[in-house]
Design an enzyme around this catalytic site. Structure first.
Site, short mmCIF file in Angstrom:
data_model
loop_
_atom_site.label_atom_id
_atom_site.label_comp_id
_atom_site.label_asym_id
_atom_site.label_seq_id
_atom_site.Cartn_x
_atom_site.Cartn_y
_atom_site.Cartn_z
N LYS A 177 5.29 0.51 7.92
CA LYS A 177 4.93 1.80 7.32
C LYS A 177 6.20 2.66 7.26
O LYS A 177 6.78 2.99 8.30
CB LYS A 177 3.85 2.48 8.16
CG LYS A 177 3.37 3.81 7.61
CD LYS A 177 2.24 4.36 8.50
CE LYS A 177 1.72 5.69 8.00
NZ LYS A 177 0.61 6.19 8.85
N GLY A 228 0.56 5.85 0.54
CA GLY A 228 -0.18 7.08 0.80
C GLY A 228 0.58 8.26 0.24
O GLY A 228 1.54 8.11 -0.53
N ASP A 256 -10.64 10.02 11.06
CA ASP A 256 -10.49 9.53 9.68
C ASP A 256 -11.01 8.11 9.56
O ASP A 256 -10.38 7.25 8.93
CB ASP A 256 -9.02 9.61 9.25
CG ASP A 256 -8.84 9.42 7.74
OD1 ASP A 256 -9.82 9.65 7.00
OD2 ASP A 256 -7.73 9.06 7.32
N GLY A 258 0.83 -1.21 0.00
CA GLY A 258 0.00 0.00 0.00
C GLY A 258 0.86 1.25 0.00
O GLY A 258 2.06 1.20 0.25
N TYR A 272 2.54 10.38 1.73
CA TYR A 272 3.90 10.56 2.24
C TYR A 272 4.48 9.27 2.83
O TYR A 272 5.50 9.30 3.51
CB TYR A 272 3.94 11.67 3.29
CG TYR A 272 3.01 11.47 4.47
CD1 TYR A 272 3.35 10.63 5.52
CD2 TYR A 272 1.78 12.12 4.52
CE1 TYR A 272 2.51 10.42 6.59
CE2 TYR A 272 0.92 11.93 5.59
CZ TYR A 272 1.29 11.08 6.62
OH TYR A 272 0.44 10.88 7.68
#
Length: 514
Positions: free
Chosen positions: A52, A31, A145, A29, A33
């Protein structure tokens, strides 16, 4: 001559990362940044993780603050339904957050693959999400979120939902927030998207949108563009929940979550207590112990021929046992519990006839025997378990009917409630539940406006009694929906001998629980 910018794709290559104690396998995955990789621990027992990788150079000042807040939160947020942080490291270029790996993907992909989810599956996910949110509230955290992409799934030992991505999360304060947009517009509360002045209730709107998408395969304000979405929300376009597609409890939850005005939106306390979620009966060791306790009380009442109380207590216990059995992973323990619960269900079925009402006779004047003194004796006849005993001192629908000649709506609702009792006695549980809900839907609002007096006290007792009976119906319905019992499965497969040998183990288990 200015030097060309380095290729950003090279920056996100797994070969560019060196994380002590971990190896990167593949990208899963990305995003704005950060990039997320699947990896495994190289020191000690092999464990699959998600890593991450956040590129420092792409972070604004606010982004750096968000990362610090995220790490700080994840260090303290240890919960079954929250993705766990296992480690974090950094070097000159990257920050590495090592997370629990969720093998089931995210809820968004889960919904897309199935188009829409059955209400039972939606309830399970909403229970888990609500449990996580309750924990966040206890730790003064608002997520900001919530969306299907940030709700990850694990499949072992069973399908579970976990809240992830706390990049926009904040610690709660007593003041309303006022800042730039956070999160995805499709799941963003109206007050956040339009006024940019909001509080913790924005998460409840997002939960409503997620539940709606689970049930109907799309978000309520699905739009081709942000402009169209903004226009729909600004105009407060009605959100339609298709009639007859979901249960009344589910429909009620959706409607109360998806209120444009946060003042009208349900509170967190109301959300956690909502009957659709039924968090009280969520499987746990505590819920199992409560079920055992109620069974002991039921058996005692049964032995003392207090049959109505025994029936109610058996049904209350079943509401704890059935979800626990459905979640149980040990086949032998599940078999033992299912067999025992089948016995309790059978006894409850035998006792339900005690609830069959006497025929109502309309009267134009109150009976002389219905007095304030008698009503008081009814209140004192309530047991310490909260179950009202119907005996010569207790109010009956017939007595209440005698006081409602001037209120036709009350009289009609009582007749519907009595019909519900008849259906319950006959074993027609869905019809009984529908009638109880229809009756209580009229009686509860009338109770709120009823002036003080004997009729209000009788009405209060009747509403409480029928609420308990409605819960009993739900318990019996949940038992009928359980998978085929181990007894029937064994007989159908020609394994009767194996089943009877298992009776010895069952007997030993009963000695421990009874």
């Amino acid at each position: 001559m200015a030097k060309p910018e380095p290729d950003s794709s090279k920056k996100s290559s797994p070969h560019q990362h060196s994380i002590d104690g971990y190896a990167i396998v593949e990208k899963i995955g990305a995003g704005s940044y950060s990039t997320v990789y699947k990896g495994f621990r190289t020191i000690g027992p092999r464990e699959t993780v998600a890593i991450k990788c956040v590129e420092k150079s792409k972070l604004s000042t606010t982004g750096r603050e968000n990362i610090i807040t995220e790490i700080r939160m994840l260090k303290m947020l240890k919960h079954e339904y929250i993705v766990q942080m296992k480690d974090f490291q950094w070097d000159d270029r990257f920050i590495y957050i090592v997370m629990e790996y969720c093998d089931g993907g995210d809820l968004s992909a889960f919904i897309r693959k199935r188009h829409k989810l059955p209400e039972t599956v939606c309830r399970k996910f909403m229970q888990q999400l609500a449990t996580a949110l309750k924990f966040l509230r206890q730790n003064n955290v608002v997520h900001l979120d919530l969306k299907p992409q940030n709700l990850l799934l694990t499949t072992q030992p069973r399908l579970s939902l976990k809240v992830g991505d706390f990049g926009f999360a904040q610690f709660l304060s007593n003041e309303a927030y006022h800042c730039s947009l956070r999160g995805s517009p499709l799941y963003m509360a109206p007050e956040m998207l339009i006024k940019r002045h909001y509080d913790a209730k924005v998460d409840l709107w997002s939960v409503g949108v997620i539940a709606y998408e689970c049930l109907f395969g799309r978000a309520p304000y699905s739009s081709a563009s942000i402009k169209q979405l903004h226009a729909k929300i600004a105009a407060q376009a009605p959100i339609e929940v298709p009639e007859g597609c979901v249960s009344r409890d589910c429909q009620d939850l959706l409607c109360r979550l998806l209120k444009h005005d946060p003042q009208e939106r349900m509170s967190y306390e109301e959300f956690f207590a909502h009957p659709f979620l039924d968090l009280e009966h969520l499987p746990s060791e505590d819920s199992f112990k409560e079920g055992v306790k109620l069974i002991h009380e039921a058996v005692n009442k049964d032995a003392n021929k207090e049959f109505k109380q025994a029936f109610m207590l058996y049904c209350q216990a079943l509401q704890y046992f059935v979800p626990y059995i459905q979640a149980e992973q040990d086949p032998e323990k599940k078999t033992t519990l299912t067999t025992k619960v089948a016995e309790y269900t059978k006894r409850a079925e035998e006792l339900k006839s005690v609830l069959q009402p006497q025929p109502l006779h309309r009267k134009t004047s109150p009976e002389p025997s219905v007095t304030k003194e008698k009503t008081t004796s009814t209140v004192t006849s309530t047991s310490n378990t909260g179950v009202t005993v119907t005996d010569s001192r207790s109010p009956t629908p017939m007595e209440l009917m005698a006081l409602c000649s001037t209120t036709p709506s009350l009289r009609d609702a009582l007749e519907i409630g009595q019909a519900a009792q008849m259906y319950l006695a006959e074993g027609q549980y869905q019809l009984a539940l529908d009638k109880f809900q229809a009756s209580l839907g009229v009686l509860v609002p009338l109770l709120a406006t009823e002036p003080l007096g004997p009729r209000k006290e009788l009405l209060y007792r009747q509403v409480q009694d029928w609420l308990k009976q409605a819960e009993s119906v739900k318990a019996l319905m949940s038992c009928t929906k359980m998978d085929q019992t181990p007894i029937a499965a064994a007989e159908n497969k020609g394994k009767k001998r194996k089943f009877f040998l298992r009776k010895i183990k069952i007997f030993k288990f009963l000695q421990k629980t009874d």
